[in-house]
Design an enzyme around this catalytic site. Structure first.
Site, short mmCIF file in Angstrom:
data_model
loop_
_atom_site.label_atom_id
_atom_site.label_comp_id
_atom_site.label_asym_id
_atom_site.label_seq_id
_atom_site.Cartn_x
_atom_site.Cartn_y
_atom_site.Cartn_z
N ASP A 8 11.14 73.13 11.21
CA ASP A 8 11.74 73.04 12.53
C ASP A 8 12.08 74.43 13.08
OD1 ASP A 8 13.72 73.49 10.65
OD2 ASP A 8 14.92 71.74 11.17
N ASP A 16 15.36 80.84 10.68
CA ASP A 16 16.54 81.59 11.09
C ASP A 16 16.60 82.84 10.20
OD1 ASP A 16 19.02 82.12 12.24
OD2 ASP A 16 20.10 80.79 10.92
N ARG A 58 19.68 64.74 16.91
CA ARG A 58 18.29 64.84 16.47
C ARG A 58 17.35 64.09 17.41
NH1 ARG A 58 18.24 66.95 11.23
NH2 ARG A 58 19.94 66.36 9.86
P1 5GP Z 1 17.16 79.73 7.29
O1 5GP Z 1 17.03 79.48 5.83
O2 5GP Z 1 15.91 80.29 7.93
O3 5GP Z 1 18.38 80.56 7.62
O4 5GP Z 1 17.51 78.36 7.98
C1 5GP Z 1 16.60 77.35 8.07
C2 5GP Z 1 17.28 76.03 8.30
O5 5GP Z 1 18.58 76.19 8.89
C3 5GP Z 1 16.50 75.22 9.29
O6 5GP Z 1 15.50 74.46 8.64
C4 5GP Z 1 17.57 74.37 9.93
O7 5GP Z 1 17.80 73.23 9.15
C5 5GP Z 1 18.80 75.25 9.89
N1 5GP Z 1 19.02 75.95 11.17
C6 5GP Z 1 18.83 77.26 11.43
N2 5GP Z 1 19.14 77.55 12.70
C7 5GP Z 1 19.51 76.38 13.27
C8 5GP Z 1 19.92 76.03 14.60
O8 5GP Z 1 20.02 76.82 15.55
N3 5GP Z 1 20.22 74.71 14.78
C9 5GP Z 1 20.14 73.78 13.79
N4 5GP Z 1 20.46 72.52 14.10
N5 5GP Z 1 19.77 74.09 12.54
C10 5GP Z 1 19.44 75.38 12.29
#
Ligand code: 5GP
Length: 167
Positions: free
Chosen positions: A93, A96, A158
């Site tokens: 999705d 980040d 969602r």
């Molecule tokens: P990362 O490991 O890249 O920091 O984060 C990945 C996961 O964090 C994504 O798959 C998602 O579940 C969650 N996430 C990161 N940013 C957002 C955001 O802006 N909104 C939401 N709802 N989930 C996020």
């Protein structure tokens, strides 16, 4: 809450991404969605791909009910089938910090797919903590917490057809 990416724009971009993925995988593709957030994206992406396509699901630990990443990743549900010699696309999705995707790529690469590529609907480049390869990106966004189109806040939102920012 305000709308950041309208539903029509998402649908148009997802069709473009589906065409790119099909072009790069003439022998068919095995798509692995990361639960729960990627379920809507996978559903639209797969339906825009008329060629050979199989699906599987993985679940990893994510944000829980807060809007900040813990930086820790845990495998909650593994795949149903092996990946050896297959053309695999991870469907995420949002990227980040990149920690979740880096973890996914590491454990899936160890299962010897022929190709391992990644499709992400959203990316927040300014937040990246690890350098992780993304082959297909839908939209790059600023550092803000978004919901909708599969993404939640405390398991809500969602179901929204667009991407929105929580004010
Ligand atoms: P990362 O490991 O890249 O920091 O984060 C990945 C996961 O964090 C994504 O798959 C998602 O579940 C969650 N996430 C990161 N940013 C957002 C955001 O802006 N909104 C939401 N709802 N989930 C996020």
């Amino acid at each position: 809450m305000h709308i950041l990416i309208p539903a029509d724009d998402i649908q148009r971009r997802v069709r473009e991404m589906a065409a790119e993925i099909e072009r790069d995988h003439p022998d068919g593709v095995h798509m692995i969605a990361v639960l729960k957030g990627a379920f809507v994206f996978l559903s639209d992406l797969a339906r825009a791909m008329p060629g050979r396509c199989s699906l599987d699901f993985m679940a990893v630990s994510s944000y829980g009910t807060s809007t900040r990443s813990s930086g820790q990743v845990q495998l909650l549900k593994d795949l149903d089938s092996g990946l050896e010699g297959r053309d695999v696309v991870i469907v995420e999705d949002i990227v980040d910090t990149g920690l979740t995707l880096a973890y996914m790529q590491q454990i899936l690469r160890a299962r010897s797919p022929r190709h391992l590529r990644t499709a992400c609907l959203l990316s927040k480049p300014s937040r990246r903590q690890v350098d992780v390869a993304v082959d297909y990106t839908g939209f790059e966004i600023e550092d803000q917490f978004v919901v909708g189109y599969g993404l939640d806040y405390a398991e809500q939102y969602r179901n929204l057809p667009h991407i929105a920012v929580l004010d």
